[in-house]
Design a protein around this motif. Structure first.
Motif, PDB file in Angstrom:
ATOM      1  N   ASP A  32      51.549  46.875  33.224  1.00 36.77           N
ATOM      2  CA  ASP A  32      50.422  46.708  32.305  1.00 36.77           C
ATOM      3  C   ASP A  32      49.147  46.588  33.113  1.00 36.77           C
ATOM      4  O   ASP A  32      49.167  46.130  34.266  1.00 36.77           O
ATOM      5  N   GLU A  33      48.036  46.976  32.507  1.00 39.22           N
ATOM      6  CA  GLU A  33      46.738  46.912  33.186  1.00 39.22           C
ATOM      7  C   GLU A  33      45.690  46.533  32.151  1.00 39.22           C
ATOM      8  O   GLU A  33      45.594  47.163  31.106  1.00 39.22           O
ATOM      9  N   ASN A  34      44.930  45.483  32.459  1.00 43.69           N
ATOM     10  CA  ASN A  34      43.936  44.997  31.504  1.00 43.69           C
ATOM     11  C   ASN A  34      42.647  44.603  32.200  1.00 43.69           C
ATOM     12  O   ASN A  34      42.676  43.949  33.245  1.00 43.69           O
ATOM     13  N   TYR A  35      41.530  44.965  31.579  1.00 45.31           N
ATOM     14  CA  TYR A  35      40.231  44.458  32.016  1.00 45.31           C
ATOM     15  C   TYR A  35      39.869  43.317  31.085  1.00 45.31           C
ATOM     16  O   TYR A  35      39.884  43.460  29.859  1.00 45.31           O
ATOM     17  N   ARG A  36      39.581  42.158  31.676  1.00 45.02           N
ATOM     18  CA  ARG A  36      39.238  40.976  30.898  1.00 45.02           C
ATOM     19  C   ARG A  36      37.735  40.775  30.985  1.00 45.02           C
ATOM     20  O   ARG A  36      37.221  40.176  31.938  1.00 45.02           O
ATOM     21  N   TRP A  42      39.867  42.252  36.494  1.00 43.10           N
ATOM     22  CA  TRP A  42      41.020  43.102  36.219  1.00 43.10           C
ATOM     23  C   TRP A  42      42.301  42.309  36.449  1.00 43.10           C
ATOM     24  O   TRP A  42      42.356  41.464  37.334  1.00 43.10           O
ATOM     25  N   LYS A  43      43.338  42.624  35.670  1.00 43.57           N
ATOM     26  CA  LYS A  43      44.679  42.081  35.864  1.00 43.57           C
ATOM     27  C   LYS A  43      45.637  43.254  35.783  1.00 43.57           C
ATOM     28  O   LYS A  43      45.719  43.935  34.762  1.00 43.57           O
ATOM     29  N   LEU A  44      46.332  43.492  36.876  1.00 46.29           N
ATOM     30  CA  LEU A  44      47.285  44.597  36.956  1.00 46.29           C
ATOM     31  C   LEU A  44      48.675  44.018  37.197  1.00 46.29           C
ATOM     32  O   LEU A  44      48.897  43.314  38.181  1.00 46.29           O
ATOM     33  N   ASP A  45      49.602  44.293  36.276  1.00 49.69           N
ATOM     34  CA  ASP A  45      50.989  43.852  36.422  1.00 49.69           C
ATOM     35  C   ASP A  45      51.783  45.008  37.012  1.00 49.69           C
ATOM     36  O   ASP A  45      51.814  46.106  36.440  1.00 49.69           O
ATOM     37  N   GLU A  55      51.250  40.488  40.326  1.00 45.98           N
ATOM     38  CA  GLU A  55      50.034  40.567  39.526  1.00 45.98           C
ATOM     39  C   GLU A  55      48.860  40.656  40.487  1.00 45.98           C
ATOM     40  O   GLU A  55      48.742  39.840  41.401  1.00 45.98           O
TER      41      GLU A  55
END
Length: 128
Positions: A32-36, A42-45, A55
């Motif tokens: 998963d990849e999310n910009y908060r 950024w948070k990249l799993d 992470e």
């Protein structure tokens, strides 16, 4: 009862560089990849073949690791491999600097170290 490690979180300085390193050099896959936006972060799993996850986080304000200093906290991250010499050669073919292979005096297993783009020590440790 604790059954294993689910994930290890790393704060990185250059998101794209670290993302490419952990995907192409280490061999992780994206979970998963999310910009908060609220954190400008950024948070990249990422997943390793055995299901363990890494992470990667970015934060606008962070401290850099001091080179050559053994800080309190996580010392290094060790990856299980079947053939340390083969993995060392693979990393070196991608121009990653890897230390000479050593033998753990307690287990008799081969191991070596390399670093990620932020200088985080990473270890290859034989499971054979």
């Amino acid at each position: 009862m604790i059954e294993g490690i689910h994930h290890i979180a790393l704060i990185v300085s250059d998101y794209e560089l670290s993302k490419a390193f952990y995907l192409n050099v280490v061999g992780c896959t994206v979970v998963d990849e999310n910009y908060r936006a609220d954190r400008n972060s950024w948070k990249l799993d990422l997943a390793l073949p055995d299901g363990t996850q890494l992470e990667l986080f970015t934060f606008p304000e962070r401290e850099n690791r001091l080179a050559g200093v053994e800080p309190i906290g996580l010392r290094h991250l060790a990856f299980k491999v079947r053939d340390v010499a083969k993995e060392k050669a693979r990393l070196e073919s991608m121009e990653v600097e890897v230390e000479e292979i050593r033998i753990d005096p307690y287990t008799g297993k081969a191991f070596t170290f390399f670093k990620d783009p932020d200088g985080i020590p990473l270890e290859l440790y034989s499971i054979e």
